[in-house]
Design an enzyme around this catalytic site. Sequence first.
Site, PDB file in Angstrom:
ATOM      1  N   HIS A  56       0.954  -0.807   0.056  1.00 46.46           N
ATOM      2  CA  HIS A  56       0.327   0.106  -0.008  1.00 46.46           C
ATOM      3  C   HIS A  56       0.686   0.984   0.693  1.00 46.46           C
ATOM      4  CE1 HIS A  56      -3.479   2.270   0.428  1.00 46.46           C
ATOM      5  NE2 HIS A  56      -3.018   2.832   1.360  1.00 46.46           N
ATOM      6  N   GLY A  69      -7.296   3.624   1.726  1.00 45.01           N
ATOM      7  CA  GLY A  69      -7.673   3.326   0.504  1.00 45.01           C
ATOM      8  C   GLY A  69      -7.274   4.503  -0.555  1.00 45.01           C
ATOM      9  N   LEU A  89      -9.777  -3.435   4.271  1.00 40.88           N
ATOM     10  CA  LEU A  89      -9.264  -3.045   3.324  1.00 40.88           C
ATOM     11  C   LEU A  89      -8.227  -2.456   4.207  1.00 40.88           C
ATOM     12  CD1 LEU A  89      -8.399  -1.769   0.331  1.00 40.88           C
ATOM     13  CD2 LEU A  89     -10.012  -0.302   1.206  1.00 40.88           C
ATOM     14  N   ASP A  90      -6.655  -2.533   4.026  1.00 40.36           N
ATOM     15  CA  ASP A  90      -5.449  -2.327   4.163  1.00 40.36           C
ATOM     16  C   ASP A  90      -5.345  -2.058   5.935  1.00 40.36           C
ATOM     17  OD1 ASP A  90      -5.016  -0.773   1.535  1.00 40.36           O
ATOM     18  OD2 ASP A  90      -5.992   0.701   1.704  1.00 40.36           O
ATOM     19  N   ALA A  91      -5.871  -3.020   6.332  1.00 45.92           N
ATOM     20  CA  ALA A  91      -5.946  -3.166   7.903  1.00 45.92           C
ATOM     21  C   ALA A  91      -4.974  -4.713   8.230  1.00 45.92           C
ATOM     22  CB  ALA A  91      -7.051  -3.499   8.226  1.00 45.92           C
TER      23      ALA A  91
END
Lengths: 280, 280, 280, 280
Positions: free
Chosen positions: A189, A198, A224-226
């Site tokens: 990311h 995001g 998401l992205d976690a």
Amino acid sequence: MITFGCPDRTGIVARVSSFLADAGGWIVEAAYHTDPDTGWFFTRQVVRADSMPYSADELRARFAEVARALSAESNWRVDDTGERRRAVLLVSKEGHCLYDLLGRVASGELDVDISAVIGNHDSLAGITRAHGIPFHHVRFPSGDKAAAFAEVRKLVDEHDPHAIVLARFMQILPPDLCAAWTGRALNIHHSFLPSFVGARPYHQAHRRGVKLIGATCHYVTADLDAGPIIEQDVIRVDHGDTVPDLVRKGRDIEKVTLARGLRWHLEGRVLVHGNRTVVF
Amino acid sequence: MITFGCPDRTGIVARVSSFLADAGGWIVEAAYHTDPDTGWFFTRQVVRADSMPYSADELRARFAEVARALSAESNWRVDDTGERRRAVLLVSKEGHCLYDLLGRVASGELDVDISAVIGNHDSLAGITRAHGIPFHHVRFPSGDKAAAFAEVRKLVDEHDPHAIVLARFMQILPPDLCAAWTGRALNIHHSFLPSFVGARPYHQAHRRGVKLIGATCHYVTADLDAGPIIEQDVIRVDHGDTVPDLVRKGRDIEKVTLARGLRWHLEGRVLVHGNRTVVF
Amino acid sequence: MITFGCPDRTGIVARVSSFLADAGGWIVEAAYHTDPDTGWFFTRQVVRADSMPYSADELRARFAEVARALSAESNWRVDDTGERRRAVLLVSKEGHCLYDLLGRVASGELDVDISAVIGNHDSLAGITRAHGIPFHHVRFPSGDKAAAFAEVRKLVDEHDPHAIVLARFMQILPPDLCAAWTGRALNIHHSFLPSFVGARPYHQAHRRGVKLIGATCHYVTADLDAGPIIEQDVIRVDHGDTVPDLVRKGRDIEKVTLARGLRWHLEGRVLVHGNRTVVF
Amino acid sequence: MITFGCPDRTGIVARVSSFLADAGGWIVEAAYHTDPDTGWFFTRQVVRADSMPYSADELRARFAEVARALSAESNWRVDDTGERRRAVLLVSKEGHCLYDLLGRVASGELDVDISAVIGNHDSLAGITRAHGIPFHHVRFPSGDKAAAFAEVRKLVDEHDPHAIVLARFMQILPPDLCAAWTGRALNIHHSFLPSFVGARPYHQAHRRGVKLIGATCHYVTADLDAGPIIEQDVIRVDHGDTVPDLVRKGRDIEKVTLARGLRWHLEGRVLVHGNRTVVF
């Protein structure tokens, strides 16, 4: 290579190391970690294959007893480091991470077979094939992506890869793929998570006026992205940097962060514990 | 020293530099920045005082005309760099930033007079007074803090300081103080903003499993931890670091980040533009 | 783009900026530096080509007068930023810098034409040609290298490149080539100079037990590894890192350091002054 | 805490950990390292004192047998982590490292008693005494320093300190003191060694035009600035930085590098092996 985690107590290291010593195992690399918050113990032991009288399968069978005695349950693994690792890469249009990984593999620095590259655009087909690697173009129609993901899954799973790398793939994996590839799917990311989750993180970073930008390599989860973070890095920016400058500078960080995360994953250095990682 | 911002157009540098050249001004340091997104131009010019036939006041009066012609409106300032800067520090119990700033001032590295230190606890009174600086203890009863803040305001304002430094003050300034001290109140937040706003950022960072922790020096605004960022820095941590380890390692970053931000502020290097800063 | 250096005095900026303003020049980027030790002034001005009524040649002719008045002598240059830059790369067997630069050019990040790659081995011919770039293999017999260097010179000079990049070339340029390519030949040395000059710097670093290793991008001069430094960077290592680990980790630093140095050189940001550089 | 080194072979970890497990020892922290170049093995084991039935002395006596069996010879140590550590600091006129260490101790971050500070100037007497620490002024006449060093030695040795810290002392220890304090005397050198050994390293760095400056914390040996390196760090500089700027920026690096090195030394994390260190 043995990796495992179990509740901490006295005598674990003695038990594991005696097991290896009794078998004549020459430990090349060993790391231990105790998490005081959760009372959990972790270790990774790399043993010279030729120093032991067992195959990896036999070692696995014998070590199961030790693992049971230490209540490691399913939190352990014996891997044959002699087996070559396989990875499948998912890409979109931005090629810097792909170029970087291909270069690392070609120059012998990253010891992995890239079984295939799958793109939702075909602009990176040329360089992939120049490296002798199959490229699959899978279209992602904006309305219905289920069929596309099913095709990606089929293309990936036939290689049974040790790593599925989202090298700036720009598509969000559906929950079933996240589940199927748990602990094997790595994403890069382009922000220092948890900042700027995001879309368009460099735009977000520019708007906030941060003085460093970052990149995060993490395991993909349905959130998401976690997912658990494997590696992060940052680079300094200043008021003179426009969004395109951030994009350009950030690429250098994305590349090294992904390459380090992938290397550690392939070498079995990353143990997931809840939403955190131990990186030996 | 002249700092100003105005809408960008051709001839600004020529106009400003001709003004200085005509007066015989010897430019010691000059910086320029154009923000392509907002079409705004910024500059900072440090002129050797003895090279000009004017006092700072006269220079200010004469430069006003140039500023008007360039539509700089209120976005300009002429400062006499010969005037000593004054700062007031607000502290709580954690002393590392205070110790650091006192040491920098005492060793002649940071060129500022610390007019007073104000604490909501008195544990840092001793070291402050050992440096010959007045320490004021203002109690913050948990129910009603308005009177405490009024007293702090009075104690601060009587020094008319160039900088009000929240050196791990741990109290949230009320909106009226934020307004009164706009552009002069600096905070050090112990996270890499915008990650981990608010309380106990090291605990938040540990829970998220980040691989770097950071610190942010920013101007205080009524919006908590959301003011314009002056400086940020990070330090690497790993799975072996507990929350107390993060607290300890983070301190080194807090100290240098605050010291750099404060220095730049005092030297007139920081120009605020919206919620972003230009740091010359 | 105008870059120049001259003895410092009052009024230089006024003179240069008035010249540009009178011609209607829209300054996109401007940087100034005064070196207090040598009393020398430097500037770089990027002007939007379409904002001026002159061609680059005309601008050069007109600016010559300003340069003369300011005693800039030969220390100034007017470059047409619209002209594409050309580079020739010299390589050996280690491909990481080559892979990196090819990837940056292919992905549009580095705006340069790589006219040719010349190798004293042919192992990197394949990837070079896959990018559509000519590769020349020039053998370097250990006894007599003069003929080989003569051939390299011929191959390089026919492209009249803005940059000759020794991308881990491993051969020491003879003095006549250093002289012929002054200010255009960039080398990447795999140490943090001036530490570990010469051969096998990672071995030297390992022996000394340093805790960080580095890379240095510098202009090539007849004095080995002693030319003006353009950029340096470092990466952390520890006692667990063997020489091959240093080699691997160092590559990431070599790649970004060379790429940054080359970009700045091509953008005319690097002004050499004695054995030091000003990097705008 | 047990630290030791011995020739590598199979079964070492099993032997050591079984010894501890049999005694009921709860291992809080364990680290292992094998140096493939020298075939030497190192470990550091921190055991909770209350988990063992022995005093440190008893543990030492019993462990001697294990050490003998593993041919560790004199390369092992059992330390009582409950005993407070003592340090003596040697300073000159530059106070930043002293201020920093005093602040760290006062704020409880660095767990050590500073038994005394000795200066060849008395300018830092005030701040030292404000912290309740004795300050001794020992004059160093330029002709004959032997008497001065003898006095320093006497003042130091009466505290039998775990660490003698040359916190920018600026005097070169004579060989007999280097020998007497082997493995206990730490110096902070204001360059990224091995670059810029000796006097005025920031001047040397400025002249060479490096783009990063550094600091090195190392054990003092009779060979100037050539002892085993414990820790290093760097900070970015550019062409705009004068020598005084390098001095100022470098201080931040000197402080953290020395503080980290000293902490690791006091915690028994640093094992010297030839001229290199293992830092657990």
